[in-house]
Motif scaffolding. Structure first.
Motif, PDB file in Angstrom:
ATOM      1  N   SER A  30      -3.084  -7.542   4.453  1.00  0.00           N
ATOM      2  CA  SER A  30      -4.539  -8.030   2.968  1.00  0.00           C
ATOM      3  C   SER A  30      -3.202  -8.913   2.069  1.00  0.00           C
ATOM      4  O   SER A  30      -2.461  -9.196   2.271  1.00  0.00           O
ATOM      5  CB  SER A  30      -3.364  -6.324   1.507  1.00  0.00           C
ATOM      6  N   LEU A  61      -3.271   0.423  -4.475  1.00  0.00           N
ATOM      7  CA  LEU A  61      -2.140  -1.250  -3.789  1.00  0.00           C
ATOM      8  C   LEU A  61      -1.424  -0.452  -5.389  1.00  0.00           C
ATOM      9  O   LEU A  61      -1.480  -0.503  -6.574  1.00  0.00           O
ATOM     10  CB  LEU A  61      -3.402  -1.804  -3.336  1.00  0.00           C
ATOM     11  N   ASP A  95       2.167  -6.101   5.931  1.00  0.00           N
ATOM     12  CA  ASP A  95       0.883  -5.195   6.504  1.00  0.00           C
ATOM     13  C   ASP A  95       1.178  -3.680   6.973  1.00  0.00           C
ATOM     14  O   ASP A  95       2.621  -2.788   7.149  1.00  0.00           O
ATOM     15  CB  ASP A  95       0.574  -5.486   8.436  1.00  0.00           C
ATOM     16  N   THR A 154      -8.871  -7.815   2.096  1.00  0.00           N
ATOM     17  CA  THR A 154      -8.300  -6.875   2.865  1.00  0.00           C
ATOM     18  C   THR A 154      -8.462  -6.809   4.341  1.00  0.00           C
ATOM     19  O   THR A 154     -10.165  -6.863   4.506  1.00  0.00           O
ATOM     20  CB  THR A 154      -8.333  -5.189   2.915  1.00  0.00           C
ATOM     21  N   TRP A 176       0.425  -1.854  -0.230  1.00  0.00           N
ATOM     22  CA  TRP A 176      -0.010  -0.433  -0.359  1.00  0.00           C
ATOM     23  C   TRP A 176       0.084   1.112   0.151  1.00  0.00           C
ATOM     24  O   TRP A 176       1.939   1.562   0.788  1.00  0.00           O
ATOM     25  CB  TRP A 176      -1.205  -0.121   0.783  1.00  0.00           C
ATOM     26  N   VAL A 231      -3.426  -3.247   8.836  1.00  0.00           N
ATOM     27  CA  VAL A 231      -3.969  -3.369   8.125  1.00  0.00           C
ATOM     28  C   VAL A 231      -3.190  -4.687   6.975  1.00  0.00           C
ATOM     29  O   VAL A 231      -2.551  -4.993   6.905  1.00  0.00           O
ATOM     30  CB  VAL A 231      -4.380  -1.992   6.986  1.00  0.00           C
TER      31      VAL A 231
END
Length: 975
Positions: free
Chosen positions: A619, A267, A634, A279, A243, A617
């Motif tokens: 994913s 992203l 993360d 996510t 990200w 976060v």
């Protein structure tokens, strides 16, 4: 004949005087000859030996040379006719870059046989070949003005890019580029002779994003380029999937509503063939309060706010004189959390909880429990009701055993002596499925199918996870239901037992341990609890609904999505019940980016708990034909919640009044706080408009009125508590209807509690009455009022009220006093300087001393006025007497002015009355009174006339001192 070449000087076109001459000779051998024209021209003459010899021999002299060819820039001239010598020269500049070689035919002519030079003869044709030799007149020049290249950090390249230069010279020696060179010093690059640039070390994007280097070129004549060329090399980081464009710190100010967490996030997949993205956004708040930012009102106030059934009994209240069983426990006073270290318990006094609970009751509590010490660990008691002495029977208990929650309920013996459900076990292990976890689940047009047993974004719920959980045990015998954090759990194991036979043995209710009254040498606590407890209540006779339970444990902060309607097609999202976990799924990167940009943080508390909330976060990306193609790191961020401005709660109103005893003895009593006012203000710093003002002085302070709720107001009795045999405080409960308020009445005062507005609290407080049906021995009562917000986090000032009970001897007098009390001015403005806040406290009703002063001054003014009036009346009656002695006149005045005894004269009199003493005490205050206070009612005048008569009767006893008084009064007479 051999040919010799004379080379004066001959160069190319850049030298203007280079083409001088060319001398041509031939030998008698008539062989082919070559001619060298200076340094630049080389000519070959091929002649037919015999023919030429023949012409020369027969003619004898040579008169001309002729060049055959189109526009040849050469000409041949005769130098010596006899010898046949000639010169070949250029008629115009020769440029090698335009033409490197020339080939033409030349012939020689004799002088002819006629007188006029006619009949001349010519030689055979000779071929002349001239090659132009180059001069290094041009510098190398690059084909591009700027060269650009992009490289990835961390790699060594054989060739990043190639620069190329050219030279306009015609010869290979001068037209070829033999070398390139980097002019910029100290750069990690090198260049070869072909112009290929490479890096000599690994480049780092963090160290330098771009390099600019200058390069030059050399031809084989070592002439360098006139202008160097710029080469830009951009360094890009190694493509790392993850990200991008997000901030680690997100600031939140109280009252901001919902703010986006990642408004610009996107992203980077490094051009991977992504097929789906999964996510999870997690707001970590388990270290804030009891797991998240919840309302910190008392349990009773929260239950009233959520509409819970009344009658809940708080088993872990704050220590006080009436609730002293928690005084010895370890306590966090800010949140009323009690910590149990396995060494202490608390006995609940008899009468707090009914001895026999019905078939319906509810137990609620907050609990944080650590890991169990072992598989065969001892039971850890939360709540226990057991025999106080002789035996060791447990009637009902709630305890933790091996990280399992167990509720024990032994019913009393009745007609049916049979096995009944007695123990209810709940096991909340890590792998247990929780089908109630998904709170919100939406996909446009379709509901996603989740794998069986999976919980997206769920965190395993365990009793021993060292985190706060809210437990509700609803007993509706024989059914017992557990609610944990608002989710329903059925017992996995229910065991039966015989009922308990009735006995005369008393029972002991305990918290934090179980009382063992029998089967031991000395009764003691056993089965201690390890952990923290809060808000432990039991409600006999009623069970709570799912709605109320959800309200009681609801978090006031969490994740949110702004504008759900604008989410892209195919986006799935899932919330957990507390909205601390959000899971999003999609197959389009751009849609996922837009959806994540709409994720926000919200805190609905007016005064949130300040501090950090961590964000995580995680994913997972799937590619076409592959399970997992790339790994997404993360995100670790945090929300910084700022401290709210603290409110200042101010209570104002009439702080003293007096009423006749008859009113206190009446059926309705006397209203204590008829005009009470509760105002809350907050102090803020005003930002100046210009920087100069900011530099010159401090920022101005403003005070704004704000609206918020209160959670309790206490009307406390100061001094001795109320005697229930003769006095009480009363409130009609109809005043509480339609409000989130309840009240408790005791001899110590009246307590109103519940989360409601300040306005509603004012309305209720204004209806509290004080009754006293035996006032003979009571002259006054003092009360204190104080209010709270957030369970004592913000307290008001202590407003003191004094009430005087007037008995028959002075009731009329004090009635007059009460009418003269000036009503206070309340805080009305919404915004005013900070200094004016203190004016709120100074604007209350004057104190008792001030009231007495006003009364006495008013009496004095009235007495003086009445005395002057009588003096004038007496003067009119004495007008018939022509003259009288001064003594007689003074005797007349003495009879009239006996009522004008000056209270400011401090003469000693053994029989002085109490009223006169009061008048003497306030002599210094007379000058401060205004004439407006002399305006009295008829009732007051009648009272003064009665007092006057009393004074007149005493006047005859003061003849010895009245003469001096009359002399003092004489100065005030108008005549």
């Amino acid at each position: 004949m051999p040919i010799s070449i004379v080379e004066p000087a001959f160069t190319d076109e850049q030298s203007m005087n280079l083409f001088e001459s060319l001398i041509l000779k031939y030998s008698s051998e008539g062989s082919n000859g070559s001619i060298i024209l200076g340094d630049s021209l080389e000519a070959e003459w091929v002649a037919a030996k015999k023919a030429f010899m023949y012409e020369c021999v027969n003619v004898g002299e040579i008169c001309a040379f002729k060049i055959h060819g189109q526009e040849m820039p050469f000409e041949a001239v005769v130098l010596n006719k006899t010898s046949g010598e000639g010169r070949l020269r250029a008629r115009s500049p020769i440029d090698c870059e335009l033409q490197k070689e020339y080939t033409f035919i030349i012939q020689a002519y004799d002088c002819g046989s006629g007188p006029g030079g006619t009949n001349w003869k010519k030689s055979h044709k000779a071929v002349v070949h001239i090659q132009v030799k180059d001069v290094n007149e041009f510098s190398p020049a690059f084909k591009e003005s700027v060269y650009k290249a992009t490289v990835t950090e961390g790699k060594i390249y054989d060739s990043i890019l190639q620069v190329e230069a050219t030279d306009e010279d015609c010869s290979p020696q001068y037209s070829q580029i033999c070398n390139y060179e980097i002019v910029t010093a100290d750069v990690p690059f090198a260049i070869d002779r072909n112009g290929n640039i490479r890096n000599t070390e690994k480049l780092s994007y963090d160290k330098q994003h771009q390099y600019e280097i200058m390069v030059t070129a050399f031809d084989c004549g070592q002439k360098h380029a006139t202008e160097d060329v710029l080469v830009r090399v951009n360094v890009k980081p190694v493509c790392k999937p993850g990200w991008q464009d997000w901030n680690k710190r997100i600031e939140y100010k109280p009252g901001s509503g919902s703010i986006p967490l990642f408004p610009s996030i996107h992203l980077e997949t490094c051009d991977g063939p992504v097929s789906s993205i999964h996510t999870t956004i997690e707001l970590q708040t388990n270290y804030i309060g009891k797991g998240c930012d919840r309302e910190t009102y008392s349990e009773k106030s929260l239950q009233k706010l959520c509409g819970a059934s009344s009658g809940a009994i708080d088993l872990l209240p704050s220590p006080s004189t009436t609730t002293n069983w928690t005084a010895g426990l370890l306590m966090d006073s800010n949140d009323i959390i009690f910590k149990f270290d396995g060494k202490q318990g608390a006995k609940i006094p008899d009468g707090i909880v009914p001895k026999n609970l019905t078939d319906q009751f509810t137990i609620t509590l907050w609990m944080k429990h650590g890991p169990s010490p072992g598989l065969r660990a001892e039971k850890e008691t939360i709540l226990c009701n057991s025999d106080k002495t002789e035996m060791n029977r447990h009637h009902y208990a709630l305890y933790v055993h091996n990280c399992r929650l167990v509720f024990l309920l032994r019913k009393d013996f009745d007609q049916a002596d049979t096995f009944r459900p007695a123990e209810f076990h709940w096991k909340l292990d890590q792998g247990e499925k929780n089908t109630h976890f998904l709170h919100t689940l939406q996909e446009y047009g379709q509901t996603p199918q989740l794998p069986e047993g999976s919980v997206l974004g769920a965190k395993a719920l365990k009793i021993c996870d060292k985190e706060w959980h809210y437990y509700v045990v609803n007993v509706e015998f024989p059914v017992v239901t557990l609610y944990m954090d608002g989710t329903t759990y059925e017992p996995y194991l229910v065991t039966n037992d015989w009922p308990i036979h009735p006995s005369h043995i008393a029972m002991q209710l305990t918290v934090g341990a179980c009382w063992q009254g029998g089967e031991v040498t000395k009764p003691r606590f056993a089965q201690y609890f390890h952990g923290s407890l809060a808000s432990l209540t039991i409600r006999p006779g009623k069970i709570e609904s799912q709605k109320v339970i959800s309200c009681l444990q609801a978090c006031k902060e969490g994740l949110d999505i702004n504008s759900l309607e604008s989410l892209g097609q195919g986006i799935k999202y899932h919330f957990n019940p507390s909205q601390s976990v959000l899971v999003m799924e999609g197959d389009d990167i751009e849609n996922i980016n837009q959806a994540l940009q709409k994720v926000s943080y919200i805190n609905s508390r007016q005064f949130p708990t300040a501090g950090i909330r961590r964000l995580k976060v995680s994913s997972k990306v799937q590619c076409f034909g592959e399970d997992v193609c790339i790994s997404i790191p993360d995100i670790d961020a945090y929300v910084m919640v700022f401290q709210a401005n603290e409110p200042k709660i101010t209570i104002t109103g009439m702080d003293h009044f007096a009423r006749p005893a008859a009113q206190f003895e009446g059926e309705r009593g006397v209203i204590l706080l008829p005009d009470i006012r509760i105002v809350s203000t907050v102090t803020k710093m005003e930002h100046p408009l210009d920087f100069k003002e900011r530099d010159r002085a401090e920022k101005p302070v403003i005070v704004e009125e704000m609206l918020h709720n209160l959670d309790f107001c206490d009307v406390l009795v100061m001094g001795a508590e109320l005697d229930p045999e003769q006095e009480c405080l009363e409130l009609d409960h109809v005043e509480l209807q339609g409000k989130h308020l309840d009240a408790i009445n005791s001899t110590a005062g009246y307590s109103i509690y519940g989360v409601d507005s300040m306005f509603n609290y004012e309305q209720v407080l204004r209806q509290i009455r004080y009754r006293n049906w035996a006032t003979a021995a009571t002259f006054d009562r003092k009360f204190r009022v104080k209010c709270s917000e957030l369970n004592g986090r913000y307290m008001s000032n202590e407003f003191n009220l004094e009430v005087n009970i007037l008995h028959s001897s002075n009731s009329n007098f004090m009635d007059h006093v009460n009418h003269m009390i000036v009503q206070p001015q309340f805080l009305q403005s919404v915004q005013h300087p900070e200094g004016s806040v203190s004016a709120v406290h100074s604007s209350v009703v004057p104190s008792v001393a001030t009231i007495v002063i006003i009364i006495c001054v008013s009496i004095l003014v009235f007495v003086i006025t009445l005395g002057v009036y009588r003096i004038r009346t007496a003067h009119q009656h004495s007008a018939a007497d022509h003259e009288g002695s001064k003594d007689n006149e003074m005797d007349w005045d003495d009879s009239a002015l006996t009522i004008t005894v000056n209270p400011m004269e401090k003469y000693e009199k053994p029989h002085q009355t109490a009223e006169e003493s009061e008048e003497e005490d306030i002599e210094d205050e007379e000058e401060d009174t205004t004439s407006a206070e002399s305006d009295e009612s008829e009732e007051d005048e009648e009272e003064e006339e009665e007092e006057e008569e009393v004074i007149v009767q005493k006047g005859d006893k003061r003849n010895a001192t009245r003469q001096a008084q009359l002399e003092w009064d004489d100065s005030t007479l108008p005549y």
